[in-house]
Scaffold this active site. Structure first.
Site, PDB file in Angstrom:
ATOM      1  N   ASP A 159       0.739  -0.886  -0.290  1.00 45.27           N
ATOM      2  CA  ASP A 159      -0.110   0.277  -0.668  1.00 45.27           C
ATOM      3  C   ASP A 159       0.665   0.655  -0.225  1.00 45.27           C
ATOM      4  OD1 ASP A 159      -2.646  -1.669   0.729  1.00 45.27           O
ATOM      5  OD2 ASP A 159      -1.453  -1.872   2.420  1.00 45.27           O
ATOM      6  N   HIS A 187      -3.955  -3.715   6.466  1.00 45.96           N
ATOM      7  CA  HIS A 187      -4.131  -3.485   5.102  1.00 45.96           C
ATOM      8  C   HIS A 187      -5.906  -3.937   4.345  1.00 45.96           C
ATOM      9  CE1 HIS A 187      -3.036  -5.021   1.537  1.00 45.96           C
ATOM     10  NE2 HIS A 187      -3.403  -6.402   1.785  1.00 45.96           N
TER      11      HIS A 187
END
Ligand code: NAX
Length: 326
Positions: A159, A187
């Site tokens: 990410d 996440h």
């Protein structure tokens, strides 16, 4: 020559594992002067495929590959292990509720936590990639009481790297010009990619992009990037996920760049008002094989709201598997 270190990869015949094994064996994770013994774990049905991976590893003739263990025995896979990349996980099946998925994975990660507690190095560094990564890391850690919980981390580096790529594209710069981005929280689609402390070629990112781009474009694009890759490729991110896992372990073991930090899912410790009991992604600096949360960053209301939303989701995930926490 350095003494070889043992690196365990679970789910080693899967799409991420297939990338990881070769990149680690070639020295990209710990440096080309560090010999590696790979310990590859799979479920029995995937052992034939794993045999093929081992044959290809042999055929690469990597100078730094000092040995390979391929097994479906969790205890053997973690014996004396110094680094573990926990990739193998149960995907969501038809009709499976979120709670079922959490519990199925909790079973896998509690068994692996126990095996690490019984057989791995006391200093093992663990990265959980398999989803739900943060909560799986919490489970593994709680089943390994003799290993410091700080050694159990979850991957939000993909990410983080995605956020850097988006900001670089928007500002006409290169990812190497970007510093001090942060992914906060889980996440998952509730993660909060934060540019408030980021710089682009030394200039504040917030002076280069407007608020509406951040809210309506950047944040949702990073949050939904996994789904966009599946739509385009017909399969989930694999090469980029393996690359991020290598970055995570590399920086943890060998240190973050001066003047920058990275994002890692780590046990919350009250920093930024996120109380203990969950694995939460923070900005961290790594040095000498250890990490520290970057402290005293200013958090405005916009950020605070998003940091708390992703914390809330992690507390709900924890509640769904509470009985499996040792
Ligand atoms: P694959 O289905 O290609 O591979 C998973 C492998 O794990 C399979 O070969 C399977 O046999 C094995 N496996 C399953 N249970 C196991 C167990 N108990 N012990 C050992 N091996 C086991 O999936 P892949 O695309 O490699 O993705 C793996 C995991 O990474 C998934 O949970 C996925 O959701 C997660 N991801 C996490 C990311 C992150 O940023 N944290 C991003 C990429 C990826 O989506």
């Amino acid at each position: 020559m350095k003494k070889p270190v043992r690196v365990t990869i679970t789910g080693a015949a899967g799409q991420i594992g297939y990338q990881l094994a070769f990149r680690i064996a070639s020295g990209q994770m710990l440096g080309s002067d560090q010999p590696i013994i790979l310990q590859l774990l799979e479920i029995p049905q995937a052992l034939d495929a794993l045999k093929g991976v081992v044959m290809e590893l042999d055929d690469c003739a990597f100078p730094g590959l000092a040995g390979v263990v391929a097994t479906d025995d969790v205890n053997e896979a973690f014996r004396d292990s110094d680094y573990a990349l926990l990739v193998g996980a149960r995907p969501r099946g038809p009709g499976m509720e979120r709670k079922d998925l959490l519990q199925a994975n909790a079973q896998i990660f509690s068994v692996q936590g126990k095996a690490m507690n019984d057989h791995a190095s006391r200093d093992i560094k663990v990265l959980v990639v398999g989803n739900p990564a943060n909560t799986n890391a919490l489970i593994a850690s709680s089943n390994a009481p003799d290993i410091d919980p700080r050694n159990f981390t979850a991957m939000t580096r993909l990410d983080h790297n995605r956020a850097a790529a988006q900001l670089a594209a928007k500002t006409g710069s290169h990812v190497t010009d970007i510093r001090q981005l942060t992914i906060w929280g889980n996440h998952s689609a509730t993660q909060y990619p934060d540019v408030h402390h980021a710089t682009v070629k030394g200039k504040a990112a917030t002076d280069l992009v407007d608020q509406s781009w951040l809210s309506d474009d950047f944040i949702p694009t990073v949050q939904q990037r996994g789904a966009a890759i599946i739509k385009a490729r017909g399969a989930s991110s694999a090469a980029s996920a393996a690359s991020a896992a290598i970055d995570h372990m590399h920086d943890w073991a060998l240190g973050t760049a001066d003047g920058d930090w990275v994002s890692m899912g780590i046990p919350a410790d009250g920093s930024y008002g996120i109380e203990a009991g969950i694995v939460y992604s923070y900005p961290v600096r790594c040095k000498n094989g250890d990490y520290e949360i970057v402290q005293d960053l200013e958090v405005n209301d916009f950020s605070r709201e998003r940091m708390q939303a992703t914390e809330q989701e992690l507390r709900e995930e924890r509640a769904a598997i509470e009985e499996l926490l040792a």
